[in-house]
Design a protein around this motif. Structure first.
Motif, mmCIF file in Angstrom:
data_model
loop_
_atom_site.group_PDB
_atom_site.id
_atom_site.type_symbol
_atom_site.label_atom_id
_atom_site.label_comp_id
_atom_site.label_asym_id
_atom_site.label_seq_id
_atom_site.Cartn_x
_atom_site.Cartn_y
_atom_site.Cartn_z
ATOM 1 N N ILE A 309 37.267 36.934 -5.968
ATOM 2 C CA ILE A 309 37.794 36.530 -4.658
ATOM 3 C C ILE A 309 38.619 37.659 -4.060
ATOM 4 O O ILE A 309 38.532 37.940 -2.851
ATOM 5 N N GLU A 310 39.422 38.329 -4.885
ATOM 6 C CA GLU A 310 40.175 39.487 -4.396
ATOM 7 C C GLU A 310 39.232 40.598 -3.934
ATOM 8 O O GLU A 310 39.472 41.238 -2.894
ATOM 9 N N ASP A 311 38.179 40.867 -4.695
ATOM 10 C CA ASP A 311 37.177 41.860 -4.268
ATOM 11 C C ASP A 311 36.695 41.547 -2.861
ATOM 12 O O ASP A 311 36.578 42.440 -2.003
ATOM 13 N N ALA A 312 36.367 40.275 -2.634
ATOM 14 C CA ALA A 312 35.850 39.869 -1.328
ATOM 15 C C ALA A 312 36.867 40.143 -0.232
ATOM 16 O O ALA A 312 36.504 40.610 0.861
ATOM 17 N N ASP A 323 34.445 52.878 10.095
ATOM 18 C CA ASP A 323 33.263 52.999 10.943
ATOM 19 C C ASP A 323 31.970 53.198 10.164
ATOM 20 O O ASP A 323 30.899 52.896 10.677
ATOM 21 N N ASP A 324 32.023 53.732 8.968
ATOM 22 C CA ASP A 324 30.790 53.960 8.224
ATOM 23 C C ASP A 324 30.900 53.320 6.855
ATOM 24 O O ASP A 324 31.993 53.188 6.283
ATOM 25 N N HIS A 325 29.750 52.919 6.320
ATOM 26 C CA HIS A 325 29.756 52.181 5.059
ATOM 27 C C HIS A 325 30.227 53.031 3.893
ATOM 28 O O HIS A 325 30.848 52.525 2.955
ATOM 29 N N GLY A 326 29.947 54.336 3.915
ATOM 30 C CA GLY A 326 30.370 55.202 2.819
ATOM 31 C C GLY A 326 31.884 55.208 2.666
ATOM 32 O O GLY A 326 32.400 55.096 1.547
ATOM 33 N N THR A 327 32.598 55.340 3.774
ATOM 34 C CA THR A 327 34.059 55.308 3.725
ATOM 35 C C THR A 327 34.552 53.938 3.295
ATOM 36 O O THR A 327 35.466 53.810 2.470
ATOM 37 N N ALA A 328 33.933 52.891 3.851
ATOM 38 C CA ALA A 328 34.345 51.529 3.501
ATOM 39 C C ALA A 328 34.190 51.267 2.010
ATOM 40 O O ALA A 328 35.092 50.719 1.362
ATOM 41 N N PHE A 329 33.059 51.664 1.446
ATOM 42 C CA PHE A 329 32.813 51.435 0.015
ATOM 43 C C PHE A 329 33.789 52.237 -0.839
ATOM 44 O O PHE A 329 34.308 51.742 -1.845
ATOM 45 N N ALA A 330 34.043 53.486 -0.458
ATOM 46 C CA ALA A 330 34.940 54.341 -1.241
ATOM 47 C C ALA A 330 36.360 53.796 -1.238
ATOM 48 O O ALA A 330 37.038 53.784 -2.281
ATOM 49 N N ARG A 331 36.817 53.327 -0.091
ATOM 50 C CA ARG A 331 38.172 52.781 -0.004
ATOM 51 C C ARG A 331 38.277 51.469 -0.786
ATOM 52 O O ARG A 331 39.289 51.188 -1.432
ATOM 53 N N TYR A 332 37.241 50.655 -0.708
ATOM 54 C CA TYR A 332 37.190 49.402 -1.475
ATOM 55 C C TYR A 332 37.288 49.676 -2.973
ATOM 56 O O TYR A 332 38.118 49.085 -3.683
ATOM 57 N N ALA A 333 36.461 50.568 -3.471
ATOM 58 C CA ALA A 333 36.460 50.869 -4.902
ATOM 59 C C ALA A 333 37.784 51.485 -5.342
ATOM 60 O O ALA A 333 38.338 51.119 -6.393
ATOM 61 N N ALA A 334 38.306 52.414 -4.558
ATOM 62 C CA ALA A 334 39.560 53.067 -4.923
ATOM 63 C C ALA A 334 40.716 52.076 -4.956
ATOM 64 O O ALA A 334 41.646 52.211 -5.767
ATOM 65 N N THR A 335 40.668 51.080 -4.104
ATOM 66 C CA THR A 335 41.721 50.065 -4.067
ATOM 67 C C THR A 335 41.612 49.106 -5.234
ATOM 68 O O THR A 335 42.616 48.746 -5.868
ATOM 69 N N ARG A 336 40.407 48.702 -5.573
ATOM 70 C CA ARG A 336 40.216 47.631 -6.541
ATOM 71 C C ARG A 336 40.140 48.105 -7.996
ATOM 72 O O ARG A 336 40.566 47.392 -8.898
ATOM 73 N N ILE A 337 39.571 49.272 -8.255
ATOM 74 C CA ILE A 337 39.294 49.663 -9.640
ATOM 75 C C ILE A 337 40.556 49.716 -10.508
ATOM 76 O O ILE A 337 40.548 49.182 -11.630
ATOM 77 N N PRO A 338 41.666 50.314 -10.082
ATOM 78 C CA PRO A 338 42.835 50.347 -10.973
ATOM 79 C C PRO A 338 43.349 48.947 -11.318
ATOM 80 O O PRO A 338 43.723 48.694 -12.472
ATOM 81 N N ASP A 360 54.501 39.012 -11.490
ATOM 82 C CA ASP A 360 54.491 39.194 -10.031
ATOM 83 C C ASP A 360 53.417 40.163 -9.555
ATOM 84 O O ASP A 360 52.858 39.978 -8.473
ATOM 85 N N TRP A 361 53.107 41.186 -10.359
ATOM 86 C CA TRP A 361 52.104 42.160 -9.928
ATOM 87 C C TRP A 361 50.748 41.502 -9.723
ATOM 88 O O TRP A 361 49.946 41.960 -8.892
ATOM 89 N N PHE A 362 50.482 40.392 -10.462
ATOM 90 C CA PHE A 362 49.194 39.723 -10.338
ATOM 91 C C PHE A 362 49.275 38.526 -9.392
ATOM 92 O O PHE A 362 48.619 38.494 -8.355
ATOM 93 N N PHE A 363 50.081 37.538 -9.726
ATOM 94 C CA PHE A 363 50.157 36.331 -8.909
ATOM 95 C C PHE A 363 50.732 36.607 -7.524
ATOM 96 O O PHE A 363 50.346 35.973 -6.542
ATOM 97 N N GLY A 364 51.685 37.532 -7.432
ATOM 98 C CA GLY A 364 52.352 37.770 -6.164
ATOM 99 C C GLY A 364 51.607 38.679 -5.207
ATOM 100 O O GLY A 364 51.987 38.806 -4.038
ATOM 101 N N HIS A 365 50.535 39.288 -5.658
ATOM 102 C CA HIS A 365 49.806 40.263 -4.844
ATOM 103 C C HIS A 365 48.978 39.572 -3.768
ATOM 104 O O HIS A 365 48.432 38.493 -3.990
ATOM 105 N N ASP A 366 48.889 40.192 -2.597
ATOM 106 C CA ASP A 366 48.049 39.676 -1.505
ATOM 107 C C ASP A 366 47.141 40.812 -1.044
ATOM 108 O O ASP A 366 47.571 41.737 -0.350
ATOM 109 N N VAL A 367 45.857 40.768 -1.436
ATOM 110 C CA VAL A 367 44.941 41.858 -1.113
ATOM 111 C C VAL A 367 44.641 41.930 0.372
ATOM 112 O O VAL A 367 44.131 42.964 0.854
ATOM 113 N N CYS A 368 44.946 40.869 1.113
ATOM 114 C CA CYS A 368 44.652 40.871 2.546
ATOM 115 C C CYS A 368 45.703 41.620 3.360
ATOM 116 O O CYS A 368 45.463 41.929 4.540
#
Length: 373
Positions: A309-312, A323-338, A360-368
């Motif tokens: 759900i957070e990935d989504a 504006d482009d899918h390559g940037t969107a995918f790279a930013r998504y992966a860089a944000t989520r992988i760690p 708090d780092w897990f439950f308190g986080h808001d990916v939006c």
């Protein structure tokens, strides 16, 4: 990215449906392709922590989730042999303020139905199992097992640990058996003798555990899931009928409070607990993965569904903001992988809330709202 971008989501699980709903609210043309011919009330409970509820809040689903599931009074950890309380997280108005949302136990099928209600009619296309993918000049062509096809500018693989899109991008590889079996039973609480049980308890031993919780506010359905050692598993990783004797065998010396719960079980299902080694290749070309398709985790932190759900939530933001899918995918992966890598580590360790835990780092986080990497 242009709202007219056509996005095909492969798989109608929790992550895929959450993504489809979020993207539709941003004006994207979204279709969901599901290999099953329809949905049935299968599976059992799922724990939604506050970090997941905060994403689903964007779909207007929080009131329905709270009304359909149960807000447990606490998450309680106890020792299997002695019954000693190892840790207790009280879940009340103060904890909801602390984490920014409620902690809800719910039947997976009920959550699935709520997610469907957030989509436009006709979004989900059943009986379309992905078989192939062809790259065209500026789009992708999906080929389904029944011979049908579809075209999309972007394809998202939300099709689980056996992801066909993942196999097409990275090659075939079976999931990894972790040396544990899961056994599940669901039954009415009236079968349990003695005083009422607590809303949500995890029982711990060094090499096994048991999770017991209610799935509705009516407290009319108890979900019990055990994880026990096993040398091997023959066959695939779908669930198969088990035996009551096998269900009880691993807990002959359990504390009486647990033993009376386990003995109330009648019908038991068994399946192997599998995962995949960490692999940070989450996207290629116009295709991207989410959830178990790219980071399958062991179900010991109750974080697999929440992570999808957070990935989504993050992927929807990135597709809308760049504006482009390559940037969107790279930013998504860089944000989520760690963050996901830490969830994978803790899940393998099976230590989450066994004792005092930084939450708090897990439950308190808001990916939006959190900054993107």
């Amino acid at each position: 990215m242009r709202a007219a971008t056509r996005i095909a989501v492969v798989g109608a699980g929790l992550g895929g449906l959450t993504l489809a709903g979020l993207l539709q609210r941003r004006g994207f043309d979204v279709s969901v392709h599901e290999q099953a011919t329809g949905f049935a009330r299968i599976g059992a409970g799922i724990i939604l922590s506050a970090n997941a509820v905060k994403v689903l809040r964007r779909l207007g689903l929080e009131p329905g989730i709270v009304a359909t599931g149960i807000r447990p009074d606490s998450f309680l950890s106890r020792d299997i042999a002695t019954g000693e309380t190892l840790y207790e997280l009280t879940l009340d108005a103060a904890s909801e303020r602390r984490f920014g949302g409620p902690f809800v136990n719910i039947h997976r099928a009920d959550l699935h139905a709520l997610l469907q209600s957030a989509l436009r009619p006709g979004t989900i296309r059943f009986g379309e199992g992905l078989a192939g993918l062809e790259e065209r000049d500026d789009h992708l062509r999906l080929i389904f097992a029944d011979g049908g096809t579809a075209e999309a500018d972007i394809v998202v693989g939300a099709d689980g640990i056996h992801s066909r899109l993942r196999a097409l991008l990275q090659g075939e590889a079976p999931p990894r058996f972790t040396g544990r079996l899961a056994m599940r039973a669901v039954f009415p609480p009236g079968r349990i003798p003695g005083p009422p049980i607590r809303d949500c308890t995890k029982w711990w031993a060094d090499d096994r555990h048991v999770l017991v919780y209610f799935m509705t506010g009516r407290r009319d359905e108890v979900y019990v899931m055990t994880a026990v050692p096993a040398d091997s598993w023959e066959g695939d990783d779908t669930s198969v009928p088990g035996t009551r004797a096998g269900f009880l065998a691993g807990f002959e010396d359990a504390h009486p409070d647990l033993r009376r719960v386990l003995e109330a079980a009648e019908t038991v299902m068994v399946w192997p607990i599998c995962d995949r080694p960490r692999d940070d290749r989450w996207h290629a070309g116009r295709a991207v993965l989410l959830g178990d398709a790219c980071h399958a985790v062991r179900p010991y932190m109750a974080a697999g569904g929440a992570s999808a759900i957070e990935d989504a939530g993050v992927l929807a933001r990135c597709l809308a903001e760049f504006d482009d899918h390559g940037t969107a995918f790279a930013r998504y992966a860089a944000t989520r992988i760690p963050r996901v890598a830490e969830v994978q580590r803790i899940s393998i360790e099976n230590s989450w809330m066994r004792g005092p835990t930084e939450l708090d780092w897990f439950f308190g986080h808001d990916v939006c709202t959190a900054p993107l990497a």
